[in-house]
Design a protein around this motif. Structure first.
Motif, PDB file in Angstrom:
ATOM      1  N   SER A  80      14.861 -34.962  61.891  1.00 29.73           N
ATOM      2  CA  SER A  80      14.050 -36.136  61.633  1.00 29.73           C
ATOM      3  C   SER A  80      12.711 -36.020  62.027  1.00 29.73           C
ATOM      4  O   SER A  80      11.966 -36.532  61.636  1.00 29.73           O
ATOM      5  CB  SER A  80      14.677 -37.087  62.755  1.00 29.73           C
ATOM      6  N   LEU A 304      15.439 -40.553  68.494  1.00 32.45           N
ATOM      7  CA  LEU A 304      16.368 -41.498  68.254  1.00 32.45           C
ATOM      8  C   LEU A 304      17.399 -40.557  67.033  1.00 32.45           C
ATOM      9  O   LEU A 304      17.265 -40.229  66.267  1.00 32.45           O
ATOM     10  CB  LEU A 304      15.738 -42.349  67.380  1.00 32.45           C
ATOM     11  N   THR A 306      20.458 -39.745  64.761  1.00 32.72           N
ATOM     12  CA  THR A 306      20.559 -40.195  63.229  1.00 32.72           C
ATOM     13  C   THR A 306      21.902 -40.355  63.023  1.00 32.72           C
ATOM     14  O   THR A 306      22.740 -39.360  63.529  1.00 32.72           O
ATOM     15  CB  THR A 306      19.944 -39.337  62.350  1.00 32.72           C
ATOM     16  N   ASP A 330      17.548 -37.125  54.959  1.00 36.38           N
ATOM     17  CA  ASP A 330      17.800 -36.678  56.580  1.00 36.38           C
ATOM     18  C   ASP A 330      19.267 -37.146  56.890  1.00 36.38           C
ATOM     19  O   ASP A 330      19.695 -38.245  56.596  1.00 36.38           O
ATOM     20  CB  ASP A 330      16.927 -37.640  57.581  1.00 36.38           C
ATOM     21  N   VAL A 331      19.979 -36.256  57.560  1.00 37.98           N
ATOM     22  CA  VAL A 331      21.440 -36.517  58.122  1.00 37.98           C
ATOM     23  C   VAL A 331      21.506 -36.478  59.237  1.00 37.98           C
ATOM     24  O   VAL A 331      20.717 -35.963  60.208  1.00 37.98           O
ATOM     25  CB  VAL A 331      22.367 -35.418  57.265  1.00 37.98           C
TER      26      VAL A 331
HETATM   27 MG   LIG Z   1      18.012 -36.904  63.116  1.00 43.58          MG
END
Ligand SMILES: [Mg+2]
Ligand SMILES: Nc1nc2c(ncn2[C@@H]2O[C@H](COP(=O)(O)OP(=O)(O)OP(=O)(O)O)[C@@H](O)[C@H]2O)c(=O)[nH]1
Length: 499
Positions: A80, A304, A306, A330-331
């Motif tokens: 991220s 944060l 994900t 994004d995973v």
């Molecule tokens: Mg992430």
């Protein structure tokens, strides 16, 4: 499809639309002629519109395809963060528009670190079992809601610290408020994720995680002044703004963090908060300032976790000749979330960028406290390289968190205590600069196999096709930006392995 004709005698089948468009029963020959002429004209118009649409669709197919990139890697590998960097570089306005949302995440990160300290104070003289396996990047705090526990034995704790601890209880309200804001009720999947308990820590660790499908950033829009997104204006008069409590607790938080007894206690318990994702205790005076707005650097450091997979569209303005429309997926990298990656493997990907946090060699996974993070990352990479579906997809390996790695080596942590390499048998006395480069190469050889010469630049140039240009775009713009923003010598290496 066979059609059914319903007669006027069948009342159940009466269709108002058919009735409305059918010619009147007493239509004259002249009326019929005019009607047919109108119908013909309408048909010609409709056909022209259809042709137009078909032409448009064909043109779109021929036009430049979006560049599709999937980010993979274990949790806290920096996926991220990579995405944030990419947005900052190529769409700074959109990045800036999210400032108020990240302010809330940073405030929550701060409260969480303070809570870890207060938790540690409940058993101040208790050392952790195995310092080498101490989780530092993942939290060791109890859930933040509820009460801040009392120290088991207050005789060891200075009265000043006990008073500070009581005064900081109001931070719980901040935590509750921010969690409620970030995790709306209507999204049941959202919320604090319970991580695996560690045997040497009494409490269950928690970390705020948000499903990518949740529009959490929009929830902060009302806090942001409309218009010029570069100069965000928070509603400073909002009595519910958590910044007010943080400001009031600012001095106490700073005193707590800087107190020699606290530092000593953390050291005794091998709690390296500085390495915890979302560490901001070194910036408390900025963050607790009355009108705090996060800098770009703070946004990049905000943590944060994900959940799920999300697609992000970024318009790449300059520096890329492979297309301006980038779609980045994004995973979540937590072990329980990796099954969700597979459906994206067949998604016309241009590349997979694998984030390898090389500083994690002395850490264990939060979700599996017996698994070394480096070991997990290398085997994850190996399984992606071996995946049959991905044989035609370009893989780019990012050696990330090089700054943390350099800091670890400088602090005396030895790679050779965790990884075997014959280089270590040669008793060469390296200076730290050379030791960093050597350590980086040793780790790289774990990913790519021994004997592979690493030369990113020549590899990219020799390939001479779109995929190499993609790596080059990332290499030049991303690495430079990372170095500049984090003010580091080097924070990552981009390597495209031969396929
Ligand atoms: Mg992430
Ligand atoms: N010092 C340093 N910190 C980094 C670097 N890359 C990422 N981080 C920090 O590491 C933390 C975790 O990064 P994330 O990008 O949230 O990790 P992730 O891979 O998305 O993790 P999940 O969402 O759990 O899969 C964040 O607080 C980042 O600011 C780096 O190169 N250097």
């Amino acid at each position: 499809m066979p059609s059914r004709v319903y007669g006027p005698t069948d009342p159940d089948s009466w269709d108002p639309l058919t009735n409305a468009i059918s010619p009147p029963s007493d239509e004259s020959a002249q009326e019929r002629e005019i009607r047919i002429k109108h119908e013909l004209e309408a048909k010609q118009k409709s056909d022209a519109i259809d042709e137009d649409l078909n032409r448009q669709r064909a043109a779109e197919k021929k036009g430049p395809k979006p560049v599709r990139v999937l980010l993979l890697g274990q949790s806290e590998s920096g996926k991220s963060t990579f995405l944030k960097f990419f947005k900052l570089m190529h769409d700074p306005k959109a990045f800036s528009a999210e400032r108020a949302s990240w302010r809330a995440v940073i405030q929550l990160n701060v409260v969480r670190s303070i809570h870890v300290i207060l938790d540690a104070m409940t058993h101040p003289s208790q050392p952790r079992h195995d310092p080498r396996k101490q989780i530092t990047s993942s939290t060791s705090s109890s859930p933040l809601s509820g009460e801040i526990p009392l120290p088991e034995d207050t005789s060891d704790v200075e009265p000043e610290l006990i008073q500070i601890r009581y005064r900081l209880s109001s931070l719980l309200q901040v935590e509750d408020f921010l969690t409620r804001q970030l995790t709306p009720k209507d999204y049941s999947e959202v919320g604090t994720t319970q991580l695996a308990p560690m045997n040497h820590i009494k409490h269950v660790a928690t970390e705020l995680a948000i499903n990518s499908s949740v529009p959490w950033k929009q929830r902060f829009d009302r806090l942001v002044g409309k218009g010029d997104t570069e100069r965000m204006i928070i509603d400073w008069d909002d009595p519910n703004d958590p910044g007010k409590i943080l400001h009031a607790c600012g001095e106490d938080m700073i005193r707590l963090w800087q107190h020699p007894n606290v530092q000593q206690m953390l050291e005794k318990q091998n709690l390296r908060l500085e390495e915890m994702a979302g560490f901001f205790l070194d910036s408390l005076s900025e963050i607790t300032a009355e009108r705090y707005l996060p800098s770009d650097e703070h946004i990049l450091r905000a943590r944060l976790k994900t959940l799920g997979v999300s697609e992000h569209q970024v318009k790449v303005s300059a520096g890329s000749d492979i297309g301006s429309d980038w779609r980045i997926f994004d995973v979540g990298g937590h072990r329980s979330l990796r099954a969700a990656w597979a459906p994206f493997f067949e998604n016309n990907l241009d590349a997979i960028i694998f984030l390898a946090p090389i500083s994690a060699f002395d850490q264990v996974l939060a979700e599996a406290p017996k698994v070394n993070r480096l070991e997990d990352s290398v085997s994850l990479w190996a399984s992606i390289v071996a995946n049959k579906i991905l044989q035609r997809t370009d893989l780019i390996l990012f050696l990330n968190k090089c700054d943390l790695m350099a800091a670890k080596l400088a602090s005396g942590i030895k790679l050779k205590d965790y990884v075997y390499d014959k280089l270590f048998e040669k008793k060469v006395c390296w200076d730290i600069e050379r030791e960093f480069a050597a350590a980086q190469n040793i780790l790289l050889s774990l990913y790519l196999g021994h004997g592979y010469t690493v030369n990113t630049e020549s590899y990219c140039k020799h390939q001479g096709h779109a995929d190499a240009r993609l790596a080059e775009t990332l290499d030049s713009s991303f690495v430079n930006a990372m170095t500049r923003k984090w003010d580091l010598r080097r924070t990552c290496e981009v390597i495209s392995p031969p396929r």
